[in-house]
Each structure stands twice: as C-alpha cells, then as structure tokens.
Enzyme design. Structure first.
Site, PDB file in Angstrom:
ATOM      1  N   CYS A  17      33.509  45.705  42.064  1.00  8.42           N
ATOM      2  CA  CYS A  17      34.110  46.171  43.313  1.00  8.42           C
ATOM      3  C   CYS A  17      33.135  46.783  44.327  1.00  8.42           C
ATOM      4  CB  CYS A  17      35.275  47.113  43.039  1.00  8.42           C
ATOM      5  SG  CYS A  17      35.154  48.118  41.581  1.00  8.42           S
ATOM      6  N   ARG A  73      28.931  46.432  30.124  1.00  8.77           N
ATOM      7  CA  ARG A  73      29.502  47.732  29.763  1.00  8.77           C
ATOM      8  C   ARG A  73      29.040  48.083  28.358  1.00  8.77           C
ATOM      9  NH1 ARG A  73      35.800  46.997  31.911  1.00  8.77           N
ATOM     10  NH2 ARG A  73      35.236  46.383  34.039  1.00  8.77           N
ATOM     11  N   GLN A 100      34.023  38.700  34.688  1.00  5.31           N
ATOM     12  CA  GLN A 100      35.364  39.005  35.185  1.00  5.31           C
ATOM     13  C   GLN A 100      35.724  38.025  36.291  1.00  5.31           C
ATOM     14  OE1 GLN A 100      35.245  43.253  36.338  1.00  5.31           O
ATOM     15  NE2 GLN A 100      36.919  43.523  34.900  1.00  5.31           N
ATOM     16  N   ASP A 120      37.203  38.272  39.025  1.00  8.06           N
ATOM     17  CA  ASP A 120      37.629  39.323  39.934  1.00  8.06           C
ATOM     18  C   ASP A 120      38.095  38.763  41.270  1.00  8.06           C
ATOM     19  OD1 ASP A 120      37.908  42.072  39.779  1.00  8.06           O
ATOM     20  OD2 ASP A 120      35.788  42.373  39.356  1.00  8.06           O
ATOM     21  N   HIS A 125      39.017  40.834  45.224  1.00 11.01           N
ATOM     22  CA  HIS A 125      39.344  42.030  45.989  1.00 11.01           C
ATOM     23  C   HIS A 125      40.012  41.584  47.277  1.00 11.01           C
ATOM     24  CE1 HIS A 125      36.009  43.319  43.319  1.00 11.01           C
ATOM     25  NE2 HIS A 125      36.879  44.272  43.090  1.00 11.01           N
ATOM     26  N   LYS A 156      48.129  50.586  38.323  1.00 10.37           N
ATOM     27  CA  LYS A 156      47.929  49.153  38.115  1.00 10.37           C
ATOM     28  C   LYS A 156      49.110  48.533  37.383  1.00 10.37           C
ATOM     29  CE  LYS A 156      45.265  49.917  33.867  1.00 10.37           C
ATOM     30  NZ  LYS A 156      44.198  49.403  33.004  1.00 10.37           N
ATOM     31  N   HIS A 169      42.435  45.342  43.622  1.00  6.99           N
ATOM     32  CA  HIS A 169      41.534  44.754  42.629  1.00  6.99           C
ATOM     33  C   HIS A 169      42.430  43.938  41.692  1.00  6.99           C
ATOM     34  CE1 HIS A 169      38.537  48.205  43.202  1.00  6.99           C
ATOM     35  NE2 HIS A 169      39.664  48.724  43.646  1.00  6.99           N
TER      36      HIS A 169
END
Length: 641
Positions: A333, A362, A380, A382, A384, A463, A509
């Site tokens: 992000c 991570r 990911q 992802d 946005h 979320k 997200h």
C-alpha cells in the site's frame, strides 16, 4: 411464575427455580432426552441450572456448536478421569474443548506412548457406560485450595490463587473424579459416545517455556459415530491431498533449508502460477483496473509515515543502502500512495483502481511456517481503489462481486466475516464508525450473511474477510476488503472537487486470491493435484506405441500447440500400459495413444484422467473439446477425487 422467552420468540411460563431440564421437558420429552445444556440470557449453563428471573433461554442439543463444545469439554474430564485411574500419581493441568475435540495436559513421571492411547480410550469407554452424573458444587476459596493441596494438584492450586477474590469457585465430580472447572457440562457420561484419542504432544504449563513441559493428549469428539468416522476419513484425505507432498510429486514447487519459508517454483509450477496471474489480469482489466508495480525496498521513513513502523515492524526485514535505513516491503500500500501522488487528481478521475501483483516479505516464526500456506515471501494480488466518499458503497459491492465470481470459477464455497477495530489501531472513533457502517451497508445491500469478528480489523481500518471452504470442509481466509480513511490522511492524498477545492479521497485495500502461493496450495489440495484442464501445467500427453508412430505423434503435438494447448510427447521405449499409468500418476487430463490405426485414420485414442475407458476421436473434435473446457473453465467431477 416466570416468563421464559424461547429461541423462536415464543414465551412460556415456568415456576421460579425451575431448571433448564425441567423447561425442556415442559416443551417436549423428546427435547429433554437430547438436551445437553442451556443458554440463559446468553450464558451457557448446565441443565440443572435454576431459572430465578424472567430470561431468554435456549435449550442446547448436540446439533448446535455450543452443545458440541459443552460435550467436548466433558470429554476432556472423562480423559482426565481415565488417566488418573490408569496412572495414579498423575498431576492435572488443564483440559479445554477445542475445534472438533479436546485435550488435557498432564504432569506424570510416566512418559505416555501412542500405544497407551488405546488403553486410555478403552478406560474412557468403560467410564462413559457407567453414566456418571456431572455434579457441580460451588465452594469457598479456602475449601478449594485445601481440597486440591491434599490431592497434590499443585497446578489447580495455582489456578485458584490467580482467580479474582470475588470469583465463584466451582468443582465438578463424576464418579471417583473431581476437577476444578467453571463448567458447564453434559448431564452424564453416557452422552459421550463418539470420541477417539488422537495424538500426544508436549506443552509448557501456561504456554511459557519458563514452566515445566507437560504431556498433552489430544482427542476428537462428535455427536455421532458417523460424524467421527467422516472426520477421520477427511483427515486421511487431507494427508493424501497435502500440497507439500503433491507439490514435489507433481514437480510444481519445493521448499529448502537454504531458504526456510521462501518457496522455489519449478517450471510446471510456474505454468500454473502464470495461468492464475493471466486470468487475474484479464478479469481486472474488464472491470476497469490498471496494473502498477512498486519497489520491493523503500526507505524506512515511508514505513514510519504509513504506520507500519509502529504497528508491524517486528514482522519486517531491514537493510542499509548508502548508510540509510530501508525496509523490505511487507505490504504494497505505501508504494500505491506514492504512485497516486505523482500527479494532480480530479474528482472526474475517481475511482482509480490500481492492481498490483506485488512480492512482499514478512518475518514469520519458523514454527509457524507451513508449505505454501504460511511463508515468508509471497505475491499479494493487491489492489488499491481511490474514490470519492459517495462511491464507497458501489466500489465495495463491485469488489464483492469480483471475489464471488473468482471463487465460483474455482469451485469454492465461502462465508463472510466483518472484522472490526482492533486495540492497536490508528484514527478517530468517527472514522472507524463511518468505515464500519459503510462495509455493513454494502454487505446488506448484497443480501449477504456475515458474522462479526470483533477486534480483528487492520490497524488502519475495518475489513470484510472471505473464508473459503474446501472439499474437506476446512476454511481458509483468503480474500479481504479493507476500508481505509487513515492512509490518505497520512500521505496527504487529495483530489480537486467540483468546487475547485482540495478534498481527501477514501481508499480500499483488497485482495482476491490473498496470495498466489496460498491459493496454489488450496487449489492443489482442493483438486488433489488433478487440476482442471485450463489450470493443468500439462494438459495433454501423447503416447506413441512405437518409434514408427513418432512422426504422427509429432504432428498431433504441433497441431495442439498451435491452438495453445499445452502438450508433451513421451517417446521413451516403454510399454504403452506403463506410460498410461504414469499419465494417471502425473494427473494429466488427457492421454493420447497413437498407433497404426490412428496414424492411418487421423484419429487419437483418448484416455481421460480418472477414467478406465479409452475412446477414439477425430483430432479436431478433441481439440474442440479441450478448448471448450479451457474457455468455460470446467471442473470435471473426477478432478476432486
């Protein structure tokens, strides 16, 4: 008389002091026979619990999750009783109910072995048949301490001493066994019928390595023997479907000590991975997404600005470049924020939907690593979405529709949870309330059932989580939609509104797969490695009967590959039946046998994965069949066998 409101909303009158069991009997004798506990004003109680005031009461049976939990807790007491009978001198730890079963921790000079589990289980069955009643007794703190000290139960004494001064201390007795316990329990041990001791493990007292290691015995417990048998079957199926095993057997990926938690993808695994990514790109382009890519390493100052430094740094990797501190990104992000700020935005530009297949790292504890399901680097999928406040509801619904479409393509059922504000969060109460209500409104507009997951939101916003259910009834959290008012504020994101002034956008997200790696693990287990044709790394294998059929086999391969069908040719001098068996072992959708007849007639003999029969087809008919299954993304029933 008291008014008792039942689960269906009806009201019954009972005398003050009537027990939950007496209430059940007043409804029907059949209900009283199968009742195991009651829920009084939201608290689960024994059937012997007296109702003293007007209350909402639900009679619980083993058809409910709460009833099963009570039964499983009672099974842990039965386990402890059996162990104390067979191994005198054993000191008790704790014994809670857990998902699908129970466990109990023991401190014993004797080291339990897997062979002991059968003896203990046999003793449990003998005790269960005696139908010992679970009898509750509330006692003063001093009496409880004296009782357990005299029994040598030092861990129980510790637990009592840690209770609040005003705590009500209760003990439960069944037969010759008494335990410290808040309850509730089933009425008697005969309710405990479908159980099985499963495994042994070590467990530190109270989970601290500073304390003594105890011996933990795990067990399973279900309402009916058929439910237990079904679960045991699924456990065996899970071993057969284990993605780590299949990943190696099918040459998809591997895991190595040189990089714990950092998977290696093999050529076949890359075909599967690229197919998933290509599908992701096409479907997102249809829905107005653009794709970006942001750097893996960025200056530490960025992560301080985003809030990850304060809320996530223990899970991050760091490095130095030119004597400055940098971090390897755990999330995509902040890079998306920088991308947004590269130009002035107008309200006419919004919404902007930026997708990114971003590699993140991570730090996971080594003990938590598990194949592709829990790794230290993953991609990911992802996106946005930057939008006007007025666009929030429509954009969330759009993402829900996209997630639903993806999961149906792969044959996954799912349920939805709304995760709310955690303790470690940033932002105002007003922002959090607005964001949470927006997610609720979108879910309700879609008519979706969901449950609240309190305190499990991201540190920057609530979320919606999508939990996939696989063919073994296991659930996995994959997709998520997070509504965020904080990042746009922290990065000073703006757009020019209709009034010519600067305004703050709102941001979503979201991920659909969750991570490519985890999704591949789930697909591998869902399909037991027998992927649908469109996903299969090798869709067709051509098997010439002898060398003289190689020229025709090459022609067949060329025609297939010209139509973008992934085909391979097995020209080894092996018997044809051996080659066919190997195709089945490799879980390839189509095996094509070619010999004299096929070469003369321009046909192929086709054997589908999981089928015994062979059929002769015109090559063009076969190509049409394969292309149709690819385009429709058909999931043959045999692919989940």
């Amino acid at each position: 008389m008291l008014n008792v409101t039942l689960k269906d909303g009806s009201v019954r009158q009972v005398e003050q002091g009537s027990t939950v069991l007496e209430l059940a009997a007043s409804i029907s004798q059949g209900l009283a026979r199968v009742a195991v506990a009651g829920k009084v004003d939201g608290e689960v109680k024994d059937l012997s619990f007296p109702i003293e005031d007007d209350a909402n009461v639900e009679v619980l049976t083993l058809d409910s999750e709460e009833g099963l939990e009570v039964m499983r807790h009672s099974a842990s007491h039965l386990l402890a009783q059996a162990v104390k009978n067979l191994f005198p001198g054993t000191i008790l730890g704790i014994g809670p109910a857990i998902a699908n079963g129970f466990y109990y921790d023991f401190d014993s000079e004797y080291t339990f072995t897997p062979e002991d589990l059968g003896k203990i289980e046999e003793e449990m069955r003998k005790l269960a048949k005696n139908d010992y009643k679970f009898e509750r007794r509330e006692v003063a703190r001093e009496e409880a301490i004296d009782y357990f000290q005299n029994k040598g139960e030092k861990y129980k004494v510790q637990l009592i001493n840690d209770l609040p001064e005003d705590a009500r201390i209760s003990m439960y007795t069944q037969g010759n066994f008494t335990d410290l316990c808040a309850g509730p329990h089933v009425p008697g041990t005969k309710v405990l019928k479908a159980f099985k001791l499963q495994s042994l493990a070590g467990a530190y007292w109270r989970g601290s390595e500073k304390n003594k290691m105890l011996q933990r015995i795990y067990g399973l417990a279900f309402a009916k023997t058929s439910d237990l048998d079904d679960y045991l079957f699924k456990l065996e199926e899970a071993k057969r479907r284990d993605h780590r095993k299949l990943g190696m057997e099918l040459d998809l990926f591997s895991l190595h000590d040189e990089g714990p938690g950092f998977p290696f993808f093999h050529p076949k695994g890359m075909v599967l991975r690229n197919t998933l990514e290509d599908f992701w790109r096409r479907e997102h382009q249809k829905r107005g997404y653009v794709e970006i890519r942001t750097p893996i390493i960025l200056n530490t100052a960025l992560w301080q600005q985003s809030g990850h430094w304060d809320h996530y740094k223990e899970n991050m990797y760091f490095t130095k470049i030119d004597n400055e501190d940098y971090a390897v990104k755990p999330m995509n992000c902040p890079g998306g924020m920088i991308m947004y700020k590269t130009k002035l935005r107008s309200y006419r530009d919004l919404p902007i939907r930026c997708g990114e297949l971003g590699l993140v790292h991570r730090h996971e504890l080594s003990g938590a690593l598990h194949g592709l399901l829990r790794v230290r680097n993953f991609t990911q999928d992802d996106a946005h979405i930057f939008m006007l406040p007025s666009q929030i509801k429509d954009e969330i619904i759009g993402v829900i529709n996209l997630v639903d479409y993806f999961y149906k393509i792969f044959g996954f059922a799912y349920h939805v949870e709304l995760s709310t504000r955690p303790e470690d969060s940033m932002g105002s109460d007003q922002d959090w309330e607005m964001a949470t209500n927006a997610l609720k409104e979108a879910l309700e507009a879609k008519g979706m059932d969901y449950k609240i997951n309190p305190g499990d939101g991201a540190f920057y916003g609530p979320k919606i989580d999508f939990h996939l259910k696989d063919c073994l009834d296991r659930t996995w959290q994959c997709g998520t939609i997070q509504l965020d008012f904080q990042m746009p504020e922290r990065f000073d994101l703006t757009y020019i509104g209709e009034d010519g002034d600067k305004h703050r956008p709102v941001m979503i997200h979201r991920v659909v797969y969750g991570s490519i790696e985890r999704f591949i693990a789930l697909l591998t287990e869902q399909y037991a490695g027998a992927f649908p044709v469109w996903l299969s790394p090798e869709q067709v294998r051509i098997l010439p009967i002898s060398d003289k059929h190689s020229a025709y086999a090459e022609k067949v391969k060329g025609l297939l590959m010209d139509r973008d069908i992934r085909a391979a040719l097995d020209e080894r001098r092996e018997k044809i039946n051996y080659k066919i068996r190997e195709v089945q072992t490799d879980k390839i959708p189509f095996a094509l046998v070619v010999g004299d007849k096929e070469a003369e007639e321009g046909t192929v003999s086709v054997r589908r994965y999981g089928e015994q029969k062979t059929s002769v087809m015109e090559l063009e008919d076969l190509i049409s069949l394969i292309l149709d299954e690819i385009s429709t993304k058909k999931i043959p029933a045999g692919n989940q066998a």
